[in-house]
Design an enzyme around this catalytic site. Sequence first.
Site, mmCIF file in Angstrom:
data_model
loop_
_atom_site.group_PDB
_atom_site.id
_atom_site.type_symbol
_atom_site.label_atom_id
_atom_site.label_comp_id
_atom_site.label_asym_id
_atom_site.label_seq_id
_atom_site.Cartn_x
_atom_site.Cartn_y
_atom_site.Cartn_z
ATOM 1 C CB SER A 120 34.759 40.062 40.862
ATOM 2 O OG SER A 120 35.476 39.359 39.872
ATOM 3 C CE LYS A 152 38.612 43.902 39.568
ATOM 4 N NZ LYS A 152 38.384 44.412 40.926
#
Length: 263
Positions: free
Chosen positions: A147, A165
Amino acid sequence: MTTRYFSENLLAGRTAFVTGGGTGITGGIARELASYGARVALVSRRMENLEAAARLIQDAGGEAFAVAADVRDAAQIENAFNLTREKFGDINIVVNGAAGNFLCPASELSPNGFGTVIDIDLKGTFNVCRAAFDDLKKSGGCILNISATLQYLGTPLQIHASAAKAGVDALTKNLAVEWGRFQIRTNAIAPGPIGDTEGVKRLVPEHVKDKLIKRIPVGRMGVIDDIAQTAVFLCSDAAAYINGAIIVVDGGQWLAASSLVGE
Ligand code: COA
């Protein structure tokens, strides 16, 4: 040679499917997983990067295999899983590192530019997790998503990557809850600025670097190895009860983003 923090055969007998595995952070993760005994399939669009990355692992005594596939294309991913299974057996570890990014003001970003990053980072991560489900269910395996910390605050010029993300974080938590009962653990690492990567070269202009470093509480940018060691831990049995966690590895950078540390 990086420091060996874990026992040598920590991941022996496991097969890892690593997207974006040729270069940058996921290249480092792939090398480190292989160094602890995992057989690694490196998966991304560009075969030339992948073959070089696979050779590096093989030269260090590890097992690696390169397969070209675009995470946006579910059929290509299915094919990559089939080839990996034929070569290395059932897949136990999936690392979703394939990503695309560039700096662009929201007011100038085309719908296709926004969609392209969502397609690679978010839909690509889903495509790979979905295709891995049967293998992971059989092996009680794990997923590690890469992420970011961009989405925790409003990050200028990064609306596309932040949205993607944020979606990856949601997907991490949802899969942890839905697939935990199959003994599939899903976690994520949110890296901060990692100095020795293409991402920082592309996304952090030279004149901003010193200012950025001053604002990182531990006083330095990260290195790929900071992420790779966390990945080894999360993919190992030492993390057997960690499911749905998003581990920030950024030296405290995002927490301090609005403070005057180092000013
Ligand atoms: N600024 C604004 N828009 C951009 C852009 C930029 N720097 N780069 C690409 N785009 C837009 C394109 O203009 C296009 O939109 P349009 O059709 O409306 O013009 C759209 O994004 C798709 O671009 P394209 O080059 O066709 O996509 P691609 O699939 O070949 O490439 C990217 C994917 C866009 C993510 C590309 O930057 C890439 O491949 N990067 C390399 C990998 C990478 O970024 N790694 C991550 C490092 S952090």
